[in-house]
Design a protein around this motif. Structure first.
Motif, PDB file in Angstrom:
ATOM      1  N   ARG A 131       0.844  -1.210   0.000  1.00  0.00           N
ATOM      2  CA  ARG A 131       0.000   0.000   0.000  1.00  0.00           C
ATOM      3  C   ARG A 131       0.867   1.242   0.000  1.00  0.00           C
ATOM      4  O   ARG A 131       1.880   1.308   0.704  1.00  0.00           O
ATOM      5  N   ILE A 132       0.448   2.250  -0.750  1.00  0.00           N
ATOM      6  CA  ILE A 132       1.301   3.435  -0.908  1.00  0.00           C
ATOM      7  C   ILE A 132       1.478   4.190   0.397  1.00  0.00           C
ATOM      8  O   ILE A 132       2.544   4.745   0.662  1.00  0.00           O
ATOM      9  N   ASP A 133       0.458   4.205   1.261  1.00  0.00           N
ATOM     10  CA  ASP A 133       0.621   4.909   2.539  1.00  0.00           C
ATOM     11  C   ASP A 133       1.644   4.205   3.429  1.00  0.00           C
ATOM     12  O   ASP A 133       2.450   4.846   4.104  1.00  0.00           O
ATOM     13  N   LYS A 134       1.649   2.864   3.374  1.00  0.00           N
ATOM     14  CA  LYS A 134       2.636   2.105   4.132  1.00  0.00           C
ATOM     15  C   LYS A 134       4.027   2.264   3.524  1.00  0.00           C
ATOM     16  O   LYS A 134       5.022   2.408   4.240  1.00  0.00           O
ATOM     17  N   TYR A 135       4.095   2.267   2.203  1.00  0.00           N
ATOM     18  CA  TYR A 135       5.376   2.447   1.502  1.00  0.00           C
ATOM     19  C   TYR A 135       6.010   3.789   1.890  1.00  0.00           C
ATOM     20  O   TYR A 135       7.183   3.853   2.271  1.00  0.00           O
ATOM     21  N   LEU A 136       5.232   4.857   1.812  1.00  0.00           N
ATOM     22  CA  LEU A 136       5.770   6.189   2.117  1.00  0.00           C
ATOM     23  C   LEU A 136       6.107   6.332   3.596  1.00  0.00           C
ATOM     24  O   LEU A 136       7.027   7.061   3.959  1.00  0.00           O
ATOM     25  N   ASN A 137       5.372   5.621   4.452  1.00  0.00           N
ATOM     26  CA  ASN A 137       5.656   5.667   5.879  1.00  0.00           C
ATOM     27  C   ASN A 137       7.041   5.115   6.205  1.00  0.00           C
ATOM     28  O   ASN A 137       7.679   5.494   7.177  1.00  0.00           O
ATOM     29  N   GLU A 138       7.537   4.207   5.351  1.00  0.00           N
ATOM     30  CA  GLU A 138       8.872   3.652   5.528  1.00  0.00           C
ATOM     31  C   GLU A 138       9.959   4.640   5.108  1.00  0.00           C
ATOM     32  O   GLU A 138      11.083   4.594   5.583  1.00  0.00           O
ATOM     33  N   PHE A 139       9.619   5.549   4.201  1.00  0.00           N
ATOM     34  CA  PHE A 139      10.628   6.435   3.635  1.00  0.00           C
ATOM     35  C   PHE A 139      10.610   7.842   4.235  1.00  0.00           C
ATOM     36  O   PHE A 139      11.646   8.497   4.307  1.00  0.00           O
ATOM     37  N   LEU A 140       9.450   8.315   4.616  1.00  0.00           N
ATOM     38  CA  LEU A 140       9.339   9.684   5.123  1.00  0.00           C
ATOM     39  C   LEU A 140       9.410   9.657   6.642  1.00  0.00           C
ATOM     40  O   LEU A 140       8.394   9.553   7.328  1.00  0.00           O
ATOM     41  N   LYS A 141      10.599   9.733   7.182  1.00  0.00           N
ATOM     42  CA  LYS A 141      10.777   9.713   8.636  1.00  0.00           C
ATOM     43  C   LYS A 141      10.132  10.952   9.250  1.00  0.00           C
ATOM     44  O   LYS A 141       9.997  11.983   8.612  1.00  0.00           O
ATOM     45  N   ASP A 142       9.727  10.831  10.493  1.00  0.00           N
ATOM     46  CA  ASP A 142       9.097  11.914  11.249  1.00  0.00           C
ATOM     47  C   ASP A 142       7.706  12.276  10.733  1.00  0.00           C
ATOM     48  O   ASP A 142       7.154  13.308  11.119  1.00  0.00           O
ATOM     49  N   ASN A 143       7.134  11.477   9.854  1.00  0.00           N
ATOM     50  CA  ASN A 143       5.781  11.718   9.375  1.00  0.00           C
ATOM     51  C   ASN A 143       4.916  10.512   9.715  1.00  0.00           C
ATOM     52  O   ASN A 143       5.263   9.378   9.380  1.00  0.00           O
ATOM     53  N   SER A 144       3.787  10.748  10.366  1.00  0.00           N
ATOM     54  CA  SER A 144       2.911   9.649  10.740  1.00  0.00           C
ATOM     55  C   SER A 144       2.169   9.125   9.518  1.00  0.00           C
ATOM     56  O   SER A 144       2.006   9.823   8.505  1.00  0.00           O
ATOM     57  N   ARG A 145       1.693   7.882   9.637  1.00  0.00           N
ATOM     58  CA  ARG A 145       0.933   7.292   8.525  1.00  0.00           C
ATOM     59  C   ARG A 145      -0.372   8.056   8.312  1.00  0.00           C
ATOM     60  O   ARG A 145      -0.834   8.226   7.182  1.00  0.00           O
ATOM     61  N   THR A 146      -0.959   8.557   9.402  1.00  0.00           N
ATOM     62  CA  THR A 146      -2.188   9.350   9.290  1.00  0.00           C
ATOM     63  C   THR A 146      -1.945  10.612   8.479  1.00  0.00           C
ATOM     64  O   THR A 146      -2.759  10.996   7.628  1.00  0.00           O
ATOM     65  N   TYR A 147      -0.801  11.257   8.734  1.00  0.00           N
ATOM     66  CA  TYR A 147      -0.474  12.476   7.992  1.00  0.00           C
ATOM     67  C   TYR A 147      -0.241  12.158   6.511  1.00  0.00           C
ATOM     68  O   TYR A 147      -0.657  12.916   5.625  1.00  0.00           O
ATOM     69  N   ILE A 148       0.426  11.043   6.236  1.00  0.00           N
ATOM     70  CA  ILE A 148       0.663  10.641   4.844  1.00  0.00           C
ATOM     71  C   ILE A 148      -0.662  10.381   4.133  1.00  0.00           C
ATOM     72  O   ILE A 148      -0.851  10.778   2.974  1.00  0.00           O
ATOM     73  N   GLN A 149      -1.601   9.735   4.832  1.00  0.00           N
ATOM     74  CA  GLN A 149      -2.923   9.497   4.243  1.00  0.00           C
ATOM     75  C   GLN A 149      -3.631  10.818   3.947  1.00  0.00           C
ATOM     76  O   GLN A 149      -4.342  10.947   2.942  1.00  0.00           O
ATOM     77  N   LYS A 150      -3.417  11.811   4.806  1.00  0.00           N
ATOM     78  CA  LYS A 150      -3.998  13.135   4.572  1.00  0.00           C
ATOM     79  C   LYS A 150      -3.376  13.784   3.336  1.00  0.00           C
ATOM     80  O   LYS A 150      -4.083  14.407   2.524  1.00  0.00           O
ATOM     81  N   LEU A 151      -2.055  13.635   3.169  1.00  0.00           N
ATOM     82  CA  LEU A 151      -1.395  14.172   1.981  1.00  0.00           C
ATOM     83  C   LEU A 151      -1.962  13.530   0.720  1.00  0.00           C
ATOM     84  O   LEU A 151      -2.197  14.216  -0.292  1.00  0.00           O
ATOM     85  N   ILE A 152      -2.182  12.215   0.769  1.00  0.00           N
ATOM     86  CA  ILE A 152      -2.731  11.503  -0.389  1.00  0.00           C
ATOM     87  C   ILE A 152      -4.136  12.013  -0.695  1.00  0.00           C
ATOM     88  O   ILE A 152      -4.470  12.296  -1.855  1.00  0.00           O
ATOM     89  N   LYS A 153      -4.962  12.159   0.333  1.00  0.00           N
ATOM     90  CA  LYS A 153      -6.340  12.619   0.160  1.00  0.00           C
ATOM     91  C   LYS A 153      -6.394  14.024  -0.426  1.00  0.00           C
ATOM     92  O   LYS A 153      -7.271  14.349  -1.231  1.00  0.00           O
TER      93      LYS A 153
END
Length: 303
Positions: free
Chosen positions: A15-37
């Protein structure tokens, strides 16, 4: 801030949110999902959903909005202050306290507490997200941390950090019985290329990292140890001890064994910190009291 990633074949179908969570340190998965939305994440120049599964050679571009000062607010969070004057504070940081805010996580940090306690008397060299912060320790590592109240003190302490002249002594509990009474681990540390939130021994592109260790007490299955750092790499003690098959007890990243105790992260405490004071120019040293959970393990639980 913009980031671009090309998906490796071994990471496809995540999943892209999980993928980005591995690469973007200091960013929560919830925040990444918000960026995607909000359309801040594009796959091959097209918007996507959080449940999209990345494919080999996908080009992922991420636009992270610049944080604004208004997002960081003072909070009345109790902090254990070991020492304070007009230039510095020495704080005994507890477990589960993040040192500074990051995108998507702007509250409940040490910085929020410091802004309430110190008002405007914090250095601003590290920007709006890290006022007063000249160095940090992991979220679940406890102990002594230097906070700077002005830019002069910040630069003075930062120079000592860069020169590796600051005394930094940790105590920790590792798995297994360490045979040698003393030793040195000299192995470069760099970011894990696959799991971007993790560090690892990296002989090719890692930065110099040196940890001195000494056994304090041996138990049946664990060892209480003292560590002195020559360098201050991210997760240094945790990575170094795992590399010699003695990971920190409770370490949820580098210890792959199930922890038999109810702990919250690794048993690691920054006990002593010493440095030249920015105003008096004299060497000062401070000690942070070992937390109760830690002393209970060594005094009552481990045998």
């Amino acid at each position: 801030m913009s980031e671009v990633f090309i998906v490796d074949e071994e990471l496809q179908d995540i999943r892209i949110d999980k993928y980005l969570n591995e690469f973007l340190k200091d960013n929560s998965r919830t925040y990444i999902q918000k960026l995607i939305k909000n359309g801040n994440v594009l796959v091959n120049d097209n918007p996507c959903k959080a449940n999209y599964r990345v494919q080999s050679e996908d080009r992922i571009s991420v636009d992270i909005p610049t944080p604004v000062t208004a997002d960081i607010l003072p909070e009345n969070i109790p902090i254990d202050i070991i020492y304070e004057d007009d230039d510095i504070l020495i704080v005994n940081k507890p477990k589960d306290l993040v040192v500074h805010p990051a995108p998507g996580h702007y509250t409940g940090t040490l910085v929020n507490a410091l802004m309430y306690h110190c008002k405007d008397n914090l250095s601003n060299i590290n920007g709006v997200l890290r006022p007063g912060i000249v160095h940090r320790i992991d979220k679940d590592t406890t102990g002594a941390l230097i906070v700077c109240k002005n830019d002069y003190s910040h630069n003075f302490i930062a120079t000592q950090l860069k020169e590796h002249s600051i005394t930094r002594e940790y105590v920790g509990i590792v798995c297994g019985v360490v045979k040698d009474d003393k030793g040195v681990i000299d192995a470069p540390i760099g970011r894990n290329k696959i799991k971007r939130k993790e560090m690892c021994i990296n002989e090719l592109s890692g930065k110099n990292a040196v940890t001195h260790y000494e056994v304090i007490r041996r138990f049946e299955k664990y060892t209480l140890m003292k560590f002195n750092l020559e360098t201050g790499r991210t997760h240094q003690i945790r990575v170094h001890m795992a590399s010699i098959n003695h990971p920190l007890l409770g370490d949820e990243i580098y210890n792959h064994n199930k922890c038999p105790f109810k702990l919250q992260g690794q048993c690691l405490h920054a006990r002593t910190i010493g440095f030249i004071h920015p105003t008096t120019k004299k060497y000062v040293e401070f000690e942070a009291k070992i937390p109760e959970y830690f002393s209970n393990l060594t005094d009552n639980v481990l045998k």
